[in-house]
Design an enzyme around this catalytic site. Structure first.
Site, PDB file in Angstrom:
ATOM      1  CE  LYS A  10     -62.413 -29.375 -30.879  1.00  0.00           C
ATOM      2  NZ  LYS A  10     -62.524 -30.937 -31.450  1.00  0.00           N
ATOM      3  CE1 TYR A  50     -58.724 -30.160 -35.100  1.00  0.00           C
ATOM      4  CE2 TYR A  50     -60.162 -28.637 -35.729  1.00  0.00           C
ATOM      5  CZ  TYR A  50     -59.608 -29.392 -34.868  1.00  0.00           C
ATOM      6  OH  TYR A  50     -60.366 -29.526 -33.639  1.00  0.00           O
ATOM      7  NE  ARG A  90     -54.648 -35.887 -26.628  1.00  0.00           N
ATOM      8  CZ  ARG A  90     -55.124 -36.027 -28.095  1.00  0.00           C
ATOM      9  NH1 ARG A  90     -55.296 -34.894 -28.747  1.00  0.00           N
ATOM     10  NH2 ARG A  90     -55.243 -37.154 -28.392  1.00  0.00           N
ATOM     11  CB  THR A  96     -60.824 -38.609 -31.056  1.00  0.00           C
ATOM     12  OG1 THR A  96     -59.367 -38.509 -30.628  1.00  0.00           O
ATOM     13  CG2 THR A  96     -61.096 -37.699 -32.023  1.00  0.00           C
ATOM     14  NE  ARG A 107     -61.900 -34.186 -27.076  1.00  0.00           N
ATOM     15  CZ  ARG A 107     -60.721 -34.272 -27.831  1.00  0.00           C
ATOM     16  NH1 ARG A 107     -60.217 -35.838 -27.891  1.00  0.00           N
ATOM     17  NH2 ARG A 107     -60.387 -33.538 -28.464  1.00  0.00           N
ATOM     18  CG  ASN A 121     -64.093 -33.811 -29.815  1.00  0.00           C
ATOM     19  OD1 ASN A 121     -64.202 -32.485 -30.336  1.00  0.00           O
ATOM     20  ND2 ASN A 121     -63.318 -34.333 -30.533  1.00  0.00           N
ATOM     21  CG  HIS A 124     -57.696 -28.641 -29.781  1.00  0.00           C
ATOM     22  ND1 HIS A 124     -57.340 -29.757 -30.714  1.00  0.00           N
ATOM     23  CD2 HIS A 124     -56.453 -28.177 -29.431  1.00  0.00           C
ATOM     24  CE1 HIS A 124     -55.941 -29.772 -31.034  1.00  0.00           C
ATOM     25  NE2 HIS A 124     -55.415 -28.787 -30.237  1.00  0.00           N
ATOM     26  CD  GLU A 135     -52.410 -28.231 -31.735  1.00  0.00           C
ATOM     27  OE1 GLU A 135     -52.987 -29.077 -32.345  1.00  0.00           O
ATOM     28  OE2 GLU A 135     -52.477 -27.941 -30.536  1.00  0.00           O
TER      29      GLU A 135
END
Ligand code: IDP
Ligand code: MG
Length: 166
Positions: A10, A50, A90, A96, A107, A121, A124, A135
């Protein structure tokens, strides 16, 4: 199960020069990168990405964040591919909320919550196979991905495109 997953570094990750660190962490997964590009995210792409969060109170700030209004106007978009790709990425990414994320997760190590409440964070990662498919198809054209991951078809298009002058 062999899977593919969308990973975004990000705007805060890019602004803080964390790309190398994050890619090194992700290489622990031994997954393959099968697509990668720098994207200047516009509002339309951000809102589509999103769309499931459009009723959340933080949605407007989230769109500004992913469009780079608080940092640099770009993200690094990638597709990782391999055995259990979704859960592996993940898990390395962490929870999150960067303050609740394990401190050795990406993160947990690099994220923060701003005073206005945005969860910055840094990364993604798709949450499940359905989300990954939606996505990846949103962020990449079939020709930008070097593996055959989803069905494609050929269509004839007569549209203008920008080319190099020589
Ligand atoms: P995920 O990124 O872990 O899948 P989602 O619930 O899909 O989490 O949320 C997408 C992004 O929206 C998060 O990564 C984070 O940047 C932001 N976000 C999620 N929940 C909150 C919140 O409660 N406050 C502020 N930002 C949030
Ligand atoms: Mg999510």
């Amino acid at each position: 199960m062999i899977q593919q997953t969308l990973v975004l570094i990000k705007p805060d990750g890019l602004k803080k020069s964390l790309t190398g660190n994050i890619l090194t962490r992700l290489s622990e997964t031994r997954l393959d990168i099968i697509a990668a590009k720098i994207v200047k995210v516009d509002k339309k792409l951000a809102e589509k990405h999103y769309c499931q969060l459009k009723d959340k109170p933080f949605f407007a700030d989230l769109i500004k964040y992913i469009c780079g209004e608080f940092h640099k106007k770009k993200v690094l978009a990638m597709v990782y591919y391999g055995e259990e790709a979704i859960s592996k990425v993940r898990e390395l990414a962490g929870l999150t909320n960067p303050e609740e994320a394990d401190s050795v997760s990406i993160r947990g190590a690099y994220g923060r919550i701003t005073t206005s409440g945005v969860f910055e964070n840094v990364i993604h990662a798709s949450a499940n196979e359905e989300e990954a498919e939606r996505e990846i198809k949103l962020w990449f054209e079939p020709d930008e991905v070097i593996a055959d991951i989803y069905l494609t078809k050929i269509v004839k298009k007569e549209t203008e495109k920008k080319v190099w002058t020589s």
